[in-house]
Design an enzyme around this catalytic site. Structure first.
Site, PDB file in Angstrom:
ATOM      1  N   ASP A  68       0.839  -1.175   0.057  1.00 32.52           N
ATOM      2  CA  ASP A  68      -0.133  -0.040  -0.068  1.00 32.52           C
ATOM      3  C   ASP A  68       0.848   1.250   0.056  1.00 32.52           C
ATOM      4  O   ASP A  68       0.901   2.003   0.855  1.00 32.52           O
ATOM      5  CB  ASP A  68      -0.905   0.144   1.422  1.00 32.52           C
ATOM      6  CG  ASP A  68      -1.972   0.946   1.129  1.00 32.52           C
ATOM      7  OD1 ASP A  68      -1.922   1.600   0.005  1.00 32.52           O
ATOM      8  OD2 ASP A  68      -2.422   1.322   2.341  1.00 32.52           O
ATOM      9  N   LEU A  69       1.614   1.338  -1.068  1.00 32.51           N
ATOM     10  CA  LEU A  69       2.989   2.258  -1.042  1.00 32.51           C
ATOM     11  C   LEU A  69       2.527   3.658  -1.398  1.00 32.51           C
ATOM     12  O   LEU A  69       3.239   4.204  -2.444  1.00 32.51           O
ATOM     13  CB  LEU A  69       3.934   1.678  -1.675  1.00 32.51           C
ATOM     14  CG  LEU A  69       5.434   2.042  -1.141  1.00 32.51           C
ATOM     15  CD1 LEU A  69       5.491   2.175   0.314  1.00 32.51           C
ATOM     16  CD2 LEU A  69       6.612   1.225  -1.731  1.00 32.51           C
TER      17      LEU A  69
END
Length: 291
Positions: free
Chosen positions: A198-199
């Site tokens: 979830d960058l």
């Protein structure tokens, strides 16, 4: 109360609680050790604490294990987990004093991400099969990226979107059709990488020395292009970061054509969580691969 559980588990008394802004899921605070002490914490130390009134099952212990999994690589800075509980739900991490990027911050991050992605990862998905993210997406182990992205991301997200009426019937059918054809876009020999999962830019902190730290992971074994595509989706990362990554560990041919494919899952998530503002973006991404 969950605050008492935190103090009992850590063996300290916390004070100077200050609620922090940001994030769309958990509630978070900065607190200071004002009494007691342990091997990890002393008087005056600050900690980051977060909780949630009704998180998905085992949410915080899954997040904590993900942070530890990324930290094993020793490639990029990861906050130390000081304590965690699912009942009541809370997570305590070392406090990171935020600063600003300096010369070399983005390049160092690109190299560190490539090193993290190169670390051994036995399967696509998770060995413990725990779900990740606020929507509780599955992570059953899979033999290939195409199988994982279809069965553990696109199809489950389509089902949630249908249940919540977030996307049209036509769009949902197109997602299902794409899921059946993902092997057409899978380059030969792709191996699973350790992914943050979830960058977006809000999950990267830069400390007061210009060093990058990763927080709030949705860890799993996956295609390394997924993390990089997520980084491009909402901005916040310098081109020097991507250039350094590419120089250290070049991506497979055709990676530019797969960016929107990897961005499709987070776009569907945003359409589900935040509504119509992301519907057009979801459909535009789909248009690149299926009509």
């Amino acid at each position: 109360m969950w605050q008492q559980s935190v103090e009992q588990r850590l063996g300290v008394v916390l004070g100077q609680w200050r609620q922090l802004s940001g994030g769309d899921f958990a509630q978070s605070w900065r607190a200071e050790v004002v009494g007691g002490g342990s091997e990890q914490l002393s008087l005056g130390d600050q900690v980051f604490v977060k909780t949630h009134a009704n998180p998905p099952p085992r949410h915080f212990t899954t997040e904590a294990s993900g942070l530890s999994w990324l930290a094993e690589v020793d490639a990029i800075a990861i906050p130390t987990v000081l304590g965690v509980s699912d009942d009541p739900p809370w997570l305590v991490l070392q406090w990171i004093e935020q600063g600003r990027p300096v010369s070399g911050t983005e390049q160092a991050l690109g190299v560190a991400l490539a090193q993290m992605h190169q670390a051994a990862c036995p399967q696509f998905g998770r060995a413990d099969e725990r779900s990740t993210g606020s929507l509780g997406l599955p992570n059953a182990p899979c033999q290939s990226w195409a199988e994982f992205y279809a069965t553990q991301r696109l199809l489950p997200l389509a089902a949630i979107a249908a249940e919540r009426h977030a996307l049209s019937v036509t769009t949902l059918r197109r997602i299902e059709q794409l899921a059946e054809r993902l092997d057409e876009y899978e380059e030969p020999g792709v191996q699973p990488s350790r992914l943050h999962g979830d960058l977006w830019a809000g999950n990267r902190l830069v400390d007061d020395k210009g060093r990058s730290w990763l927080i709030d992971p949705a860890c799993h074994g996956g295609h390394r292009e997924f993390d990089l595509a997520m980084m491009r989706l909402f901005g916040g990362y310098g081109e020097d970061c991507f250039a350094a990554y590419q120089e250290y560990w070049p991506l497979a041919a055709g990676w530019q054509e797969r960016i929107a494919l990897h961005q499709l899952a987070p776009l569907i998530v945003h359409a589900i969580k935040f509504g119509s503002a992301y519907v057009d973006s979801t459909e535009t991404a789909l248009d690149r691969y299926i009509r």
